[in-house]
Design a protein around this motif. Structure first.
Motif: not given
Length: 525
Positions: A182-199
């Motif tokens: 599932x695609x997660x949000x990123x910032x500056x080429x890295x995921x903001x928080x892989x465990x953030x539960x944001x999608x």
């Protein structure tokens, strides 16, 4: 040759990229929902609760760690993939609007415009690239590291993502429907928080209590206007099958998965319950880790494979709600199923021969828990009893249900497991059998047969001639069946219990609970 996928159509099962999920819905006599009710227009509103027979206190929200049906559903609760498998087993665009390839090596996925994450960000190619890199990066322990390791390069071109593979793979788009991706949000080429539960999914995670419950509220800016009909959705971990069924009967939940075959007929008589049953590629396994004694011995493994009464397991554990397995993970409905491979049967004399040849003596421990599947402990006792007829002493170790998947599976030398299967042969093999996957539950990675198997899978992946591909996958199944550590005694149907006030369309078979998307696809009648 050009492979195109447009927004208004799916890749046919009979087309170049095909799936093994051509299955039918079995409707028992107790099924009372009428065709008219199922055809009603979906309605908005209500709180929908599902009790799952999976989940552990060790679960996390990082998709790289997901395992079990409840985690699959959690992924699809708050997230989306570039593509998804529909109820007919065809691949459909999801976050991608379309995709195409001229050679099955370079794939271009054009993203939908204006898709919003729960934190207000707009989906971009950078998010896709960062998400995939999370699973394939150096040192990654993601469950799908082996699947995405074939990606040599990713780059953004406008609002598109270009994937360049190490070699041709006609089935590559199917891989991108995996729930880990599932695609997660990123910032500056890295995921903001892989465990953030944001999608980008239909529900925003409000509560996450590992091994207990996950709760979400509808995301009002969801890009699918015809999905996510409930106001709230809650997933509960209820490992005990009787407790799950009681929760459904009392109305505490509106759906349960993994209905115990022993009680399905009784449950189906309840006036407030419908039974949904789907033939599937779900299979139960008893993996032997070949990197640990005594399972590093070919004859010992063969002795155990010959010491199992498969039909007895189908009859007594599944009560006929399934079919025989043949020590490999490809179901008889799969496109490249090897129908010429002889079905392995119980043979006490041959089992004794191989056991004596192995030189082993003393008890062999078999770890089991109903966390693997309802009846797994009983299945272990049946295997113990049949093995005794061949002079093999099996000691059944009953393991705790909580923490089974983190403490026992993929760690103890011999244990019970299950796999929901995958839409393609390559995907299934790459998930659990090739030497580069974290989920190789048998640790069958080295040796002449394993080396040949890995070479065959790679060759088949890039082979565009259908006849040659069929021969390669037939060989791969034979190698696993003979030398591999996987004991696959049976394939099981998906059996679900659903409240009569729940409506739905056609049911997908790729995962339990309508492709693990009941929360998105169903509604209250």
């Amino acid at each position: 040759m050009t492979i195109h996928k447009k927004p208004n159509g799916g890749i046919s099962r009979r087309g170049f990229v095909s799936t093994a999920l051509a299955t039918g819905l079995i409707v028992p006599a107790s099924f009372s929902m009428t065709g008219a009710a199922r055809a009603d227009e979906p309605k908005r509103g209500g709180s929908f609760r599902i009790a799952f027979g999976s989940g552990s206190t060790t679960d996390t929200l990082d998709p790289a760690t997901y395992e079990g049906t409840i985690n699959t559903a959690t992924a699809y609760l708050y997230g989306n993939n570039l593509v998804e498998v529909d109820a007919s087993g065809n691949l459909q665009p999801e976050l991608a609007e379309s995709y195409a390839s001229d050679d099955a090596t370079t794939w271009v996925f054009n993203l939908r415009a204006g898709v919003e994450f729960h934190n207000g960000q707009t989906l971009t190619p950078a998010d896709v690239i960062a998400t995939i890199d999370h699973h394939r990066g150096e040192g990654s322990t993601s469950a799908v590291n082996g699947l995405v390791s074939q990606i040599k390069e990713m780059r953004a071109e406008g609002n598109s993502v270009v994937f360049v593979l190490e070699g041709a793979n006609a089935d590559f788009p199917f891989i991108l429907s995996d729930y880990h991706l599932i695609i997660l949000p990123s910032k500056d080429g890295a995921l903001i928080d892989p465990q953030g539960g944001i999608g980008t999914g239909g529900y925003v995670v409000e509560v996450f209590e590992p091994g207990v419950r996950t709760k979400g509220r509808r995301f009002e800016n969801y890009f699918k206007s015809d999905r996510a009909h409930f106001d709230e959705v809650e997933f509960l971990t209820v490992i005990d099958p009787t407790a799950r069924q009681n929760a459904l009967l009392s109305g505490d939940v509106q759906a349960i998965d993994r209905v115990d075959p022993k009680t399905v007929s009784l449950l189906g008589r309840a006036p407030n319950v419908n039974i949904l049953e789907k033939t599937s590629s779900l299979h139960y396994t008893v993996p032997m880790r070949v990197d640990a004694a005594p399972f590093d011995n070919y004859d010992l493994r063969m002795a155990l494979k010959l010491a199992v009464k498969r039909q007895e397991l189908v009859d007594k554990i599944l009560l006929g709600h399934g079919s025989l397995g043949n020590d490999h993970p490809i179901s008889s409905s799969a496109r490249y199923y090897n129908a010429d491979l002889e079905q392995r049967e119980f043979d006490a004399d041959k089992a004794r021969y191989h056991y004596e040849k192995s030189g082993h003596s003393g008890p062999i421990q078999l770890s089991s828990s109903d966390a693997a599947f309802a009846g797994a402990v009983d299945a272990a006792q049946l295997i113990k009893a049949s093995a005794e007829q061949a002079g093999i002493n099996i000691e059944v170790v009953r393991e705790p249900t909580d923490g089974y998947w983190s403490n026992v599976w993929n760690k103890k030398p011999w244990s019970f497991s299950y796999w929901s299967g995958r839409p393609t042969e390559d995907w299934m093999f790459a998930s659990a059998y090739t030497n580069d996957t974290e989920w190789n539950e048998t640790a069958w990675r080295a040796g002449e047969a394993a080396d040949r198997f890995n070479a065959v899978v790679l060759e088949a992946r890039s082979e565009l001639d259908d006849a040659k591909r069929r021969m390669l996958y037939a060989e791969a199944q034979t190698l696993v069946n003979d030398d591999g550590g996987s004991l696959v005694p049976m394939f099981a149907n998906h059996i679900m219990g659903v409240a009569t006030n729940v409506a739905h369309g056609d049911i997908a078979a790729n995962w339990e609970m309508d492709g693990a998307k009941a929360h998105e696809r169903w509604w209250f009648a």
